[in-house]
Design a protein around this motif. Structure first.
Motif, short mmCIF file in Angstrom:
data_model
loop_
_atom_site.label_atom_id
_atom_site.label_comp_id
_atom_site.label_asym_id
_atom_site.label_seq_id
_atom_site.Cartn_x
_atom_site.Cartn_y
_atom_site.Cartn_z
N LYS A 59 -15.09 1.72 19.97
CA LYS A 59 -14.24 0.62 19.55
C LYS A 59 -14.80 0.01 18.27
O LYS A 59 -16.00 0.07 18.02
N TYR A 61 -15.42 -3.02 17.35
CA TYR A 61 -16.46 -4.02 17.56
C TYR A 61 -16.94 -3.89 18.99
O TYR A 61 -16.25 -4.32 19.93
N TYR A 63 -19.17 -5.21 20.84
CA TYR A 63 -19.60 -6.35 21.65
C TYR A 63 -18.44 -7.26 22.05
O TYR A 63 -18.63 -8.30 22.66
N GLN A 64 -17.24 -6.89 21.67
CA GLN A 64 -16.05 -7.67 22.03
C GLN A 64 -15.81 -7.57 23.52
O GLN A 64 -15.82 -6.49 24.10
N THR A 65 -15.58 -8.71 24.17
CA THR A 65 -15.24 -8.67 25.59
C THR A 65 -13.74 -8.40 25.73
O THR A 65 -12.98 -8.56 24.79
N LYS A 66 -13.34 -8.01 26.92
CA LYS A 66 -11.93 -7.66 27.14
C LYS A 66 -11.10 -8.87 27.59
O LYS A 66 -10.11 -8.72 28.26
N ALA A 67 -11.53 -10.04 27.25
CA ALA A 67 -10.85 -11.26 27.68
C ALA A 67 -9.59 -11.52 26.92
O ALA A 67 -9.24 -11.03 25.95
#
Length: 67
Positions: A59, A61, A63-67
């Motif tokens: 992906k 980024y 460290y992006q969360t899936k929120a």
């Protein structure tokens, strides 16, 4: 003759390596054997192609969360 030349200069590191090679002449052949064990391997192109096909895209980024 260059004005920057330092006649017969060798650094401490170079002196150490030269001394080590003089004490242990078999050292270089042992290093080549060790390299042969870890690095000098024939490459199987078919397996490399399979690894590339099975790779999952990362992906943008990570460290992006899936929120």
């Amino acid at each position: 003759m260059s004005i920057f030349r330092r006649p017969d200069y060798s650094s401490d590191t170079t002196q150490f390596i030269d001394q080590l090679k003089a004490q242990r002449p078999e050292l270089e052949s042992e290093q080549r054997q060790g390299r042969g064990l870890l690095w000098d391997k024939p490459i199987d192109r078919d397996i490399q192609a399979e690894f590339k096909q099975g790779r999952v895209a990362q992906k943008p980024y990570v460290y992006q969360t899936k929120a």
